[in-house]
Design an enzyme around this catalytic site. Structure first.
Site, PDB file in Angstrom:
ATOM      1  CG  HIS A  97      -2.182  -0.959   1.256  1.00 24.79           C
ATOM      2  ND1 HIS A  97      -2.036  -2.072   1.312  1.00 24.79           N
ATOM      3  CD2 HIS A  97      -3.426  -0.548   0.626  1.00 24.79           C
ATOM      4  CE1 HIS A  97      -3.257  -2.640   1.074  1.00 24.79           C
ATOM      5  NE2 HIS A  97      -3.939  -1.831   0.691  1.00 24.79           N
ATOM      6  N   GLY A  98       1.946   1.114   0.445  1.00 27.13           N
ATOM      7  CA  GLY A  98       2.972   2.557   0.363  1.00 27.13           C
ATOM      8  C   GLY A  98       4.057   2.305   1.182  1.00 27.13           C
TER       9      GLY A  98
END
Length: 478
Positions: free
Chosen positions: A326-327
């Protein structure tokens, strides 16, 4: 180009008209139109990154063609690793370069060694995490001989860049979506109407629920150190509906738009906030990603076939990798690890598949225990979302510490009764539509046309009334 923009409102009817009226019954022309429309759709954001998606397409198409003519296992393995390294290499550079550099420097500083470095000003290409995994599914499935490699380059380009789901999913499998580009599509009125209905519901979730929540969530998280515990709870509650409305809304619009063009995409959300445990939640949340990791990482690692240590190892790997996907921030890794800890008791007691049906589905009785489990699961999820939304891990812990402060009994600042009422309406509609593919798929179909159309008009008016506070889609940053 954003789904909730005037640009897209003009773009979609033009492409639809060309697709069905100008290029009707011309499969290659329709696929070429999809490629052109998809590249325009993606290039509208930043045309420079069209070369990146084109390069990824050429690499994986070529790998597939080489695999088709190669029987030697060593060379087949080499080919699949070229695909993996190229795709994950691009993803790693654009998304994680500065993260690894900063943590490398921090590690040496902790050991007393100062290292000077400067990060790169890297722009993250929108959707790179999504189309990278989509193309990888193709080469991996061809390598495993689960899919015949395609010779149709235009069809493959359309598969990789298909504009409805290009930048935020669902992450389609080549085995499902790619063959649809080889088949003649026939316009079906009922399918198109169903698609429009799903688009309407997706826009409602995005604009009326998610964007209105964002207007309050952002200032609460930005000023969390100065707010009461009650207000922080309100902010965490609203973020849970912001991210759900935002991401599932995008998926609904993507799936509905695809149906307008005769394509069927996989279901990406299945009413996750009606889950009775974390295992059920993850079977219902971002289904395309969780099943991707299951099939291409969890099972190859051994899945649940080994002993307890292997099961625990594989479970934590999946959740941590999912968080990191996700990041480039430790908050996402902690979020993934926290969900793994939530999952752990279910795994140890072999109860991780006890809730595979729909709560109250087919008229079955809903017990008090079901309701308590549902509320407990939502609260655990809400606490985990704090890490997902926070700027960093320290911010997340400060936020949680503020929640469990005595100011939790203070009046809530920035409380909106109208927004709470809208969320309540949203939950009621979702509850009654929870056995459908999307909430309003069947709602109202058995009543008179006047009542049904009145319901659609109310949704449309609510969307129009709230369009002055539009926000970017959250998952564009992933």
């Amino acid at each position: 180009m954003l789904f909730n923009s005037l640009d897209f409102a003009v773009f979609l009817p033009i492409v639809f008209g060309l697709y069905w009226f100008v290029f009707k019954n011309k499969l290659k022309a329709q696929n070429l139109l999809i490629v052109a429309a998809s590249y325009l759709f993606y290039g509208w954001w930043d045309y420079r990154f069209l070369a990146l998606i084109l390069f990824s397409t050429i690499v994986d198409y070529s790998i597939g063609r080489f695999l088709a003519n190669e029987e030697r296992s060593v060379r087949r393995t080499l080919l699949i690793w070229i695909s993996i390294v190229v795709n994950l290499g691009f993803l790693g550079f654009f998304k994680y370069y500065n993260f690894f550099l900063d943590n490398f420097v921090m590690a040496f500083s902790f050991l007393g060694q100062e290292i000077s470095s400067s990060g790169l000003n890297i722009i993250l290409p929108v959707g790179i995490s999504f189309y990278t995994f989509q193309t990888l599914s193709y080469t991996i499935d061809v390598y495993k001989r689960n899919l015949e490699p395609t010779e149709d380059f235009i069809g493959f380009m359309a598969f990789v860049s298909f504009f409805p789901q290009l930048v935020a999913g669902p992450i389609e499998r080549a085995t499902n979506l790619l063959p649809q580009f080889y088949e003649r599509r026939v316009f079906e009125y009922s399918k198109a109407v169903d698609g429009l209905r799903q688009i309407l519901w997706g826009l409602f979730k995005k604009i009326v629920i998610a964007d209105q929540c964002a207007a309050l969530v952002n200032p609460i998280f930005d000023n969390s150190d100065n707010l009461s515990g009650s207000t922080l709870i309100w902010g965490a509650f609203l973020f849970a509906f912001q991210i759900y409305g935002d991401f599932s809304g995008y998926s609904d619009i993507a799936i509905g738009t695809s149906r307008l063009f005769g394509f069927n995409l996989m279901k990406n959300f299945s009413f996750p906030y009606f889950s009775r445990d974390i295992a059920e939640f993850w079977r219902r949340w971002h289904i395309s990603l969780s099943t991707w990791f299951r099939d291409y990482l969890y099972i190859p690692l051994g899945g649940s076939r080994g002993g307890l240590k292997m099961k625990l190892r594989n479970t934590f790997i999946i959740f941590l990798v999912s968080g990191f996907w996700h990041g480039a921030n430790w908050t996402f890794i902690v979020w993934g690890g926290l969900n793994a800890l939530y999952f752990l008791p279910l795994l140890l007691t072999k109860r991780n598949r006890q809730n595979i049906d729909i709560i109250g589905g087919s008229g079955s009785r809903i017990s008090v225990r079901d309701v308590l489990n549902l509320l407990g699961t939502f609260l655990l999820t809400l606490l985990a979302w704090v890490f997902f939304r926070a700027e960093n891990v320290h911010h997340a812990f400060r936020y949680l510490n503020g929640i469990f402060d005595r100011t939790v009994f203070n009046p809530v600042q920035d409380f909106s009764g109208v927004l709470l009422l809208l969320i309540g309406l949203f939950l009621v509609i979702e509850w009654f539509g929870r056995e459908s593919e999307f909430a309003i798929e069947h709602i109202g179909l058995k009543v008179s046309g006047v009542l049904r159309w009145s319901f659609y008009i109310v949704l449309a008016l609510l969307i129009v009334a709230h369009m002055d506070n539009q926000q970017d889609f959250i998952y564009f940053q992933f």
